[in-house]
Design a protein around this motif. Sequence first.
Motif, PDB file in Angstrom:
ATOM      1  N   GLU A 152       0.807  -1.222   0.000  1.00 44.68           N
ATOM      2  CA  GLU A 152       0.000   0.000   0.000  1.00 44.68           C
ATOM      3  C   GLU A 152       0.841   1.275   0.000  1.00 44.68           C
ATOM      4  O   GLU A 152       0.317   2.371  -0.194  1.00 44.68           O
ATOM      5  N   ARG A 153       2.166   1.141   0.202  1.00 43.56           N
ATOM      6  CA  ARG A 153       3.037   2.328   0.218  1.00 43.56           C
ATOM      7  C   ARG A 153       4.058   2.327  -0.917  1.00 43.56           C
ATOM      8  O   ARG A 153       4.830   3.282  -1.072  1.00 43.56           O
ATOM      9  N   ARG A 156       3.721   5.215  -3.703  1.00 46.43           N
ATOM     10  CA  ARG A 156       4.108   6.526  -3.174  1.00 46.43           C
ATOM     11  C   ARG A 156       5.621   6.625  -3.031  1.00 46.43           C
ATOM     12  O   ARG A 156       6.222   7.665  -3.350  1.00 46.43           O
ATOM     13  N   GLU A 344      -2.443   5.382  -5.868  1.00 48.72           N
ATOM     14  CA  GLU A 344      -3.064   4.599  -4.807  1.00 48.72           C
ATOM     15  C   GLU A 344      -4.580   4.791  -4.768  1.00 48.72           C
ATOM     16  O   GLU A 344      -5.318   3.890  -4.384  1.00 48.72           O
ATOM     17  N   SER A 399       3.445  -3.046  -9.158  1.00 51.81           N
ATOM     18  CA  SER A 399       2.295  -3.435  -8.336  1.00 51.81           C
ATOM     19  C   SER A 399       1.513  -4.611  -8.918  1.00 51.81           C
ATOM     20  O   SER A 399       0.632  -5.145  -8.244  1.00 51.81           O
ATOM     21  N   GLN A 475      -5.225  -0.854  -8.618  1.00 45.85           N
ATOM     22  CA  GLN A 475      -4.840   0.097  -7.586  1.00 45.85           C
ATOM     23  C   GLN A 475      -3.852  -0.595  -6.651  1.00 45.85           C
ATOM     24  O   GLN A 475      -3.786  -1.827  -6.588  1.00 45.85           O
ATOM     25  N   ALA A 476      -3.127   0.221  -5.942  1.00 47.18           N
ATOM     26  CA  ALA A 476      -2.211  -0.354  -4.965  1.00 47.18           C
ATOM     27  C   ALA A 476      -3.016  -1.069  -3.889  1.00 47.18           C
ATOM     28  O   ALA A 476      -4.070  -0.628  -3.490  1.00 47.18           O
ATOM     29  N   ALA A 479      -5.514   0.485  -1.096  1.00 47.56           N
ATOM     30  CA  ALA A 479      -5.989   1.808  -1.474  1.00 47.56           C
ATOM     31  C   ALA A 479      -7.500   1.875  -1.315  1.00 47.56           C
ATOM     32  O   ALA A 479      -8.205   0.894  -1.456  1.00 47.56           O
TER      33      ALA A 479
END
Length: 481
Positions: A152-153, A156, A344, A399, A475-476, A479
Motif C-alpha cells: 500500500e506504500r 508513493r 493509490e 504493483s 490500484q495499490a 488503497a
Amino acid sequence: MDSDNQHGKRLPGDVTYKGLHEGGSRPVRPGLTLIASSLCIFVVQLDFLAMNLALPRMASDLGTSVTDLQWVISGYMLALAAALIPGGRLGDILGRRRMLGIGLVIFSLCSLGAGLASTSGAVIVMRIAQGAGAGVLFPLAIAVITDAYPPERTMRAIGNAYGIGALALALGPVFGGGVTELLSWRVVFFVNVPIGAVAIVMVLAGVRESRDTTVPRSVDLPGLATVTLGIAAVTLTVDRLRTWPAGLTAGVATAGGLLLIGFVMRERVARWPLVALDLFRNRPFLIITLMATVANVALIVSTYGVTVYLQQVTGRTPLDAGGVFLAVSVAAGVAAPLSGPIGERFDVPRTMSVMTLVGSAGLFLVSLGGSLWSYVPGLALIGFGYGMGWTMGSSGTQSVVPPSRVGQASGVELAIVIGIAGICVASAATLIEIRAATTGLARAIEEVLRWIAVGSAVAAVALGVVATRVTPPTQAPGAPR
C-alpha cells in the motif's frame, strides 16, 4: 496473489517480508533504501542531461570534433539499453542489493576514469562501461523500493524517488552548461563519484539482500548474450541511421532482430530463463508499459525538439535554454511524488491515459510557437502530464507482478520504455532534418511536435479504452475504493 507474495508483520521503523530473503525475515530500513534509490535515479539522469551540453568544450580540449565525440552519448545509451533487462534479472537471481552495489561501483569508477582520461578514445570506453553500470543499477533502484515497502506504500515511495530524481531534469542542463563554461567538463564526470559513494553507503546501510528464491543461482548465459547483443545491435542501428550506408544499416538491424528472435526462442526452452515469457501475458503489465512508453516517447522527443528550437531557432545560449526548460523539469518534479498518492487512489492505466492527454495538450500549445507567455505554460503541462505518465509506469508495473520478479519486471519495462524512446527520438531528428530542408528548421520542429502531440493523445485514448475492456481496475493494495 499467493502467500509467498505477502508481507510479514511490520516492526516499528522496519519492514519484514516472508519468503524472498536469505536467512529468513530480517529488518530493513525503508528510509535509507529510498535515499539510496533516489540517488541512483538522480545521478543517472543528471549525468546524461549534463553531458550533452559539455560535448563542445570536451571536443575542443581533446582535439577532436563534436561529431566524433557523439559516441560519448551514443555509447553510453547503447550500453544502458543493452544492460537493463540482464541487470534487472541478475538482481533477482544473484541478489538485488549485491547487484545494485556492483552497478554503482562500475558507474562511479568509470565516471572517475572518464574525468581523468586524456584521449577521446579513453573517454568513450569509460562511458560505455559507465552505461553498463547504469543499466544494472537503474532497474534495481526501483526493485529494492518495492522490496522495502508494503504494497500500500510502494507506489508513493517510487513516486518520491522519481521526484528526487527529477531534480536532475532541472539541474542537468544548467549544471552541464554552467560547470563546463566556468570550470571544466571533467567536473561533470567527477561529481558522480561522491554522489555514487554516498549511494553505496546507503545501500550497505539500509538495503536488505533479496532475490527470487524460486530459482537457482544460475544465469542463462545464452539468453544473456543474445538479448544483450540483440538490443545493442538494434540501438546501434538507430544511432547510426543518418551516417551509415543503407546496406550496412539493414544488415546490422537484421542481425539485431534475429538475435532478439533467437532470445525469445531460447527463453521458451530454457529451464531457468532470464526472462519468463509469461510476463507478457500479464495484461495490466503490458497496458501500463505501453502507456508509459507513449508518455516517455512524447517527453523525450519534445525535450529534444524544444532544446534545438530554443538554441538554434530563437538563438538562446545553452544556459538560457536550460532556464526556459525549467518549466518542464519543475513540473515533472512536482508530478513524480504526486503520482504515488494518485496511483493509490485511482486506477493506474486510466490515470496514465488522462495524464498523457494533459501532456499532449501542452505539447500542442508548444508546437504553435509564440511568445514565452504561451510557451512556458505548455512546457509545464508537458512536464506534469508526460512526467507523471512515465513515473506511473515504473510504480504501476511493480504493483502487478509477484515480488519475486520485481527486478525482471523493472528491467523489461525500462528496456521497452527507454529503447523505443531512443528509436523515436532518432527518427524524429531525421524527420526534422529532412523537413527543415524544405520548410525551415522552425516549422519542421513545430510540425513534428504537433504530430507527436496528436499521436500521443490518440494512443492514450486507445490504450485507455483497451484497459477498460481487458483489465480490471488496478490500484495499490490497501488503497480506498
